[in-house]
Write a protein that holds these residues in place. Structure first.
Motif, PDB file in Angstrom:
ATOM      1  N   LEU A 138       7.553  -3.660   4.279  1.00 17.48           N
ATOM      2  CA  LEU A 138       6.680  -4.446   3.397  1.00 17.48           C
ATOM      3  C   LEU A 138       5.274  -3.865   3.354  1.00 17.48           C
ATOM      4  O   LEU A 138       4.650  -3.788   2.284  1.00 17.48           O
ATOM      5  N   GLN A 139       4.762  -3.446   4.505  1.00 15.19           N
ATOM      6  CA  GLN A 139       3.420  -2.868   4.549  1.00 15.19           C
ATOM      7  C   GLN A 139       3.361  -1.550   3.789  1.00 15.19           C
ATOM      8  O   GLN A 139       2.372  -1.264   3.092  1.00 15.19           O
ATOM      9  N   ARG A 142       3.366  -2.434   0.104  1.00 18.99           N
ATOM     10  CA  ARG A 142       2.058  -2.920  -0.323  1.00 18.99           C
ATOM     11  C   ARG A 142       1.088  -1.763  -0.536  1.00 18.99           C
ATOM     12  O   ARG A 142       0.331  -1.745  -1.517  1.00 18.99           O
ATOM     13  N   GLN A 143       1.109  -0.785   0.370  1.00 15.61           N
ATOM     14  CA  GLN A 143       0.203   0.360   0.235  1.00 15.61           C
ATOM     15  C   GLN A 143       0.534   1.170  -1.007  1.00 15.61           C
ATOM     16  O   GLN A 143      -0.364   1.662  -1.704  1.00 15.61           O
ATOM     17  N   GLU A 145       1.800  -0.012  -3.772  1.00 18.47           N
ATOM     18  CA  GLU A 145       1.299  -0.766  -4.928  1.00 18.47           C
ATOM     19  C   GLU A 145      -0.219  -0.670  -5.041  1.00 18.47           C
ATOM     20  O   GLU A 145      -0.763  -0.581  -6.144  1.00 18.47           O
ATOM     21  N   ARG A 146      -0.892  -0.687  -3.906  1.00 19.17           N
ATOM     22  CA  ARG A 146      -2.355  -0.516  -3.934  1.00 19.17           C
ATOM     23  C   ARG A 146      -2.725   0.857  -4.475  1.00 19.17           C
ATOM     24  O   ARG A 146      -3.685   0.998  -5.248  1.00 19.17           O
ATOM     25  N   HIS A 165       2.109  -8.652  -7.548  1.00 14.35           N
ATOM     26  CA  HIS A 165       3.062  -8.155  -6.540  1.00 14.35           C
ATOM     27  C   HIS A 165       2.371  -7.951  -5.188  1.00 14.35           C
ATOM     28  O   HIS A 165       2.928  -8.286  -4.128  1.00 14.35           O
ATOM     29  N   ILE A 166       1.154  -7.440  -5.210  1.00 12.78           N
ATOM     30  CA  ILE A 166       0.404  -7.254  -3.967  1.00 12.78           C
ATOM     31  C   ILE A 166       0.127  -8.596  -3.304  1.00 12.78           C
ATOM     32  O   ILE A 166       0.251  -8.739  -2.081  1.00 12.78           O
ATOM     33  N   LEU A 169       3.290  -9.717  -1.678  1.00 16.24           N
ATOM     34  CA  LEU A 169       3.541  -8.949  -0.456  1.00 16.24           C
ATOM     35  C   LEU A 169       2.607  -9.402   0.669  1.00 16.24           C
ATOM     36  O   LEU A 169       3.024  -9.487   1.831  1.00 16.24           O
ATOM     37  N   ASP A 170       1.354  -9.684   0.332  1.00 16.02           N
ATOM     38  CA  ASP A 170       0.416 -10.205   1.343  1.00 16.02           C
ATOM     39  C   ASP A 170       0.961 -11.479   1.975  1.00 16.02           C
ATOM     40  O   ASP A 170       0.913 -11.655   3.207  1.00 16.02           O
TER      41      ASP A 170
END
Length: 323
Positions: A138-139, A142-143, A145-146, A165-166, A169-170
């Motif tokens: 998941l992390q 997230r990265q 997507e960032r 989406h971010i 995920l958060d």
């Protein structure tokens, strides 16, 4: 009634199996399912061999089904790093590659090298590892997507989807971290080990959870050096004669999840852990490169974690932990 050596080449859908007994070889292919494992068990028992030593490569989830089933049935099972099998095949000048030949190489490796027996994770640690590894996924997601959000995208619609989406995920990451903590607290032995690890400057709750998930059983290692080798944080030297003087590097032959777990905590420990801080300063004074110092800090932090859990004593910079 004799002993045999069994090599299993594991793939997603099937198991290619070779039995070696004296100079005789027998082959069988079954599905990589519970039903296929039952067929394999019946076939092995029909051989009327007193003891089978079964060996397979560690291929993540694909090898777990058969390894756990055969272990429950009472077989001696070894699950081996694929690099060891590959190196052994090269040493035997194996030039071709087929599933059946791979299974034979594994069986021959088992016969000549006698790898140690494997045992499955306890249910508590197995669940912890699943949660910790999913958290890492998941992390990473997230990265990614960032990174996409910062890549110059101009479409308002895409930007909004990425932002949503971010945020999702958060939320999932926060929830999963809470579940990991609650899971550890439900199991007294895991909680005790986590508390010991968190007494070490540089290790916090999440790092402790990851260490417990990836090392699985600190007591299974005879020394801190053996654990460091398992993690792949031991130095690999390149010296020969009087003329070859290559740079020493991390071996990186080991558990990649564990190495990743140690990286940032080691950097924190270089500032706040008195033992690692002093060790890092000595290396810096000797002119060692930054990455060499970080690698040494990772190894030292793992040594300390091993010593704390082996001794059952919280971290004390004046205490000499077992190595």
């Amino acid at each position: 009634m004799f002993k045999s050596w069994v090599g299993i080449d594991v793939s997603k859908d099937k198991l290619d199996v070779v039995i070696l007994q004296r100079d005789e070889r027998k082959f069988r292919t079954v599905n990589n399912t519970q039903a296929g494992c039952k067929q394999l068990d019946r076939w092995l028992k029909r051989q009327r061999i007193k003891e089978h030593h079964i060996c397979m490569e560690a291929t993540g989830r694909y090898s777990l089904v058969s390894a756990e089933y055969l272990y429950r049935e009472g077989y001696q099972v070894s699950v081996v790093n694929p690099l060891r099998i590959k190196a052994y095949g090269q040493s035997q000048l194996v030039r071709n590659k087929t599933d059946r030949l791979d299974a034979f190489v594994i069986a021959d490796f088992c016969r000549s090298q006698r790898p140690p027996a494997w045992k499955p994770l306890s249910p508590a640690v197995k669940e912890l590892q699943a949660r910790v590894r999913y958290l890492e996924d998941l992390q990473n997601m997230r990265q990614q997507e960032r990174n996409r959000l910062q890549s110059g995208i101009t479409s308002p619609n895409v930007i909004q989807m990425l932002t949503d989406h971010i945020a999702l995920l958060d939320q999932q990451i926060e929830t999963l971290i809470g579940e990991i903590s609650a899971w550890i607290n439900q199991h007294p032995e895991l909680k005790h080990q986590k508390d010991l690890l968190c007494s070490i400057p540089g290790i916090a709750d999440l790092t402790a959870a990851r260490l417990l998930a990836e090392v699985q059983d600190f007591h299974a290692f005879e020394s801190a050096a053996q654990l460091a080798a398992y993690a792949g944080v031991t130095p690999r030297q390149h010296f020969s004669g009087s003329s070859v003087r290559g740079k020493s590097r991390q071996s990186k032959t080991g558990n990649a999840h564990l190495r990743k777990t140690l990286y940032f905590p080691a950097m924190v420990a270089m500032k706040h852990n008195p033992i690692i801080r002093e060790h890092s300063h000595r290396l810096e004074e000797r002119g060692k490169l930054k990455m060499v110092i970080i690698g040494a800090a990772m190894r030292k932090l793992l040594h300390i974690a091993y010593g704390v859990l082996k001794s059952g004593q919280p971290f004390d910079p004046n205490f000499t932990f077992p190595s």
